[in-house]
Each structure stands twice: as C-alpha cells, then as structure tokens.
Design an enzyme around this catalytic site. Structure first.
Site, PDB file in Angstrom:
ATOM      1  N   ASP A 115     -77.701  96.387 -81.196  1.00  0.00           N
ATOM      2  CA  ASP A 115     -78.716  96.335 -82.245  1.00  0.00           C
ATOM      3  C   ASP A 115     -78.111  96.731 -83.588  1.00  0.00           C
ATOM      4  O   ASP A 115     -77.142  97.495 -83.641  1.00  0.00           O
ATOM      5  CB  ASP A 115     -79.866  97.281 -81.919  1.00  0.00           C
ATOM      6  N   TYR A 135     -72.583 105.209 -73.855  1.00  0.00           N
ATOM      7  CA  TYR A 135     -73.123 105.431 -75.198  1.00  0.00           C
ATOM      8  C   TYR A 135     -73.233 106.913 -75.516  1.00  0.00           C
ATOM      9  O   TYR A 135     -73.395 107.746 -74.620  1.00  0.00           O
ATOM     10  CB  TYR A 135     -74.535 104.837 -75.320  1.00  0.00           C
ATOM     11  N   ASP A 165     -87.281 103.117 -81.795  1.00  0.00           N
ATOM     12  CA  ASP A 165     -86.279 103.723 -82.662  1.00  0.00           C
ATOM     13  C   ASP A 165     -86.927 104.016 -84.016  1.00  0.00           C
ATOM     14  O   ASP A 165     -88.080 103.666 -84.256  1.00  0.00           O
ATOM     15  CB  ASP A 165     -85.030 102.835 -82.806  1.00  0.00           C
ATOM     16  N   ARG A 202     -82.936 102.787 -75.866  1.00  0.00           N
ATOM     17  CA  ARG A 202     -84.199 103.049 -76.576  1.00  0.00           C
ATOM     18  C   ARG A 202     -85.331 103.332 -75.582  1.00  0.00           C
ATOM     19  O   ARG A 202     -86.147 104.240 -75.784  1.00  0.00           O
ATOM     20  CB  ARG A 202     -84.576 101.841 -77.437  1.00  0.00           C
TER      21      ARG A 202
END
Length: 305
Positions: free
Chosen positions: A38, A66, A80, A172
């Site tokens: 993203d 991540y 987000d 997310r």
C-alpha cells in the site's frame, strides 16, 4: 535484461509507481512486482525484469515479515490512519505482557476479514471500487497463517510490533482485530515490509540509488532468476534429453540425473547442463512419478546449480 531487483519502495508511492519508474529507467515493458505494498507502507518490493516476470506467481507465494505500528483509540474505514474516522476512544496503556496475551489469539492459521479498501476482486470488481461507490458488499473471510508476532515497543497511544505471515495477510486487518480485543480500537499508523521470501531490506535498493545507476550498474544488481526459488528442489535433466525439456515434454526418471524424484505434487526447478530452464511439478502417471513442465525457457536463463 532478465532477473529480479530487490527494491525498497518508499512511503507515498504505489507498487505500480515503482514498476512504471523501472520500465522508464530500463527502457523495458516486461516488468512486474511480486506483491502489492500500500502507498502508506514502505519496504521490500521484489520486481521481476524480462523473462523473470514468469516467476512472479512463485515469488508471491512466499511468506512476508513486517514491522507495524498501531495507533490506539481510533478506528477508520480503511483500518489505517488515511481513512475516515469511524470511532474514537481513550487509548489504554499496552505493556508487553498485555500485548503478548492478546497477540496469542492470532498465532497460527486464522480466519481474517480483508479491509473493504483493498484490491481483492469480487465479481470482477476490486473491493475499494465498491467502497468508493458506496456499495455495500459482503466480504468473505480468508484463511491466512501468522507464524509469529513479536512486541517491539510502545508509548501511551502506540504499539510497534513485528509480524511474520503468509501471503494474503492484511496487517491492517490484524491491527483492527487486535484493537477490538484490547477494547479501545486501533488503526495502522505505519508499516515496513522487512522481508519477502528470500529478499531482505538490508540488500534492497532505493529508487534514488537505482536512478543514479546506468544500465551496466543495474545489470550488476540483478538477482538471478532462480536464486529466490531455493525452496523448490532442483532437477538436473540429462543432456541427451535436453530436446524433451525444451519442448515441454513430460520427463521420466530415465531423462534426469537427479534421483529419486520428490513426492507427488512437489514443484521443482528444472536445469540442463547446469543452466536454469524453468519449473515443473511431480505427477503420477501409470503408477510412476514423472515431471510435468509448467513453463520452459528455451533460451538459457541466468541461473545455475
């Protein structure tokens, strides 16, 4: 020019932006990335160049890692901080002990609901297109695997953690679910992909670094096409059977030097005279194991064993 570039995607750029940049820089159209990041996220984005684009599906299958930051006390429609705020609550202090206890609920194979603002297609249309048009649609849960969640740090209203997960996992959504269990809600405030398969952020090249390179320098940073495929067993085809390999003919044990064959349905790398020629899969035929090529490079590819 055939191979893979380990790109460090900056925040604010789309994965498509990176592909467009490389197409212009390398003066090539046959370029594609191996897993969308993203715009809010940054980090490792392997990009396939030339013939390596045929390997993108194999690279997409690899696990990811991540470092994520969650903002406590706020929920949005995109999960987000770039989305519309749906709810605000008073953040609660989250210690490592509290975080670890909550995170344990998400270790292993879990059912996860993707964000409505995502590129997943339903009935031929991306979810974010439905969302932008105000059309409500049922988003089915997806099964993903989270192998590890590790607390890193926290402040009064933010928590940073590391997560290792399978392809298709939405961090997310994970943060949305963590916030719901904590009771104060949460949204993703930052995301860095530090690893994708064998590609690591420590060896990734920024767009500025690539921009400063000439063609010869870019070719030097190209990773051989077969290098990230080390999880797939190599099969070396006999020189005498090379014509069968190049024509995509089903291969028998008598055609190869690498024996015994792996178990049925195993995906394998195919070589001849130490040159990488493509991928195949082990199949049973008349009670005997065979190799069915899934795609073949007729010209030599830049890989060897």
């Amino acid at each position: 020019m055939d191979g893979i570039i380990n790109v460090y995607k900056p925040k604010g750029k789309t994965s498509h932006d990176v592909v467009g940049f490389l197409r212009k820089k390398c003066n090539m159209k046959k370029i594609g990335h191996t897993g969308t990041l993203d715009p809010i996220a940054q980090g490792v984005l392997p990009v396939c160049i030339g013939k390596a684009t045929r390997l993108s599906n194999y690279l997409l299958e690899k696990d990811k890692r991540y470092i994520a930051e969650m903002q406590l006390g706020v929920r949005t429609d995109t999960y987000d901080l770039e989305g519309t705020v749906l709810e605000r609550r008073t953040p609660i202090p989250v210690s490592q002990e509290i975080f670890d206890e909550v995170a344990r609920n998400f270790i292993g194979t879990i059912s996860q609901k993707p964000p409505i603002y995502s590129a997943i297609k339903i009935k031929g249309k991306k979810l974010y297109q439905y969302a932008r048009e105000g059309i409500e649609i049922e988003v089915p849960n997806r099964e993903v695997t989270v192998s590890d969640i590790r607390y890193l740090a926290s402040t009064e209203d933010r928590v940073t953690f590391e997560v290792s997960c399978s392809k298709g996992t939405y961090v997310r959504s994970l943060i949305e679910d963590l916030g719901n269990i904590l009771g104060c809600g949460a949204s993703m405030s930052n995301l860095i992909r530090t690893k994708s398969g064998t590609f690591d952020q420590t060896t990734a090249h920024t767009l500025d670094e690539i921009e400063a390179m000439d063609q010869e320098e870019i070719e030097k940073i190209l990773i051989p096409m077969d290098a990230p495929l080390v999880d797939y067993p190599p099969i070396n085809v006999k020189t005498a059977s090379k014509r069968f390999l190049l024509n995509g003919v089903v291969l028998l044990e008598k055609n190869v030097e690498t024996l015994p064959f792996p178990k049925e349905d195993t995906i394998v790398r195919l070589y001849c005279e130490k040159q990488f020629h493509g991928m195949g899969v082990i199949r049973l035929k008349d009670g005997q194991k065979t190799i069915k090529p899934t795609f073949i490079y007729k010209e030599f590819a830049n890989g060897n064993i």
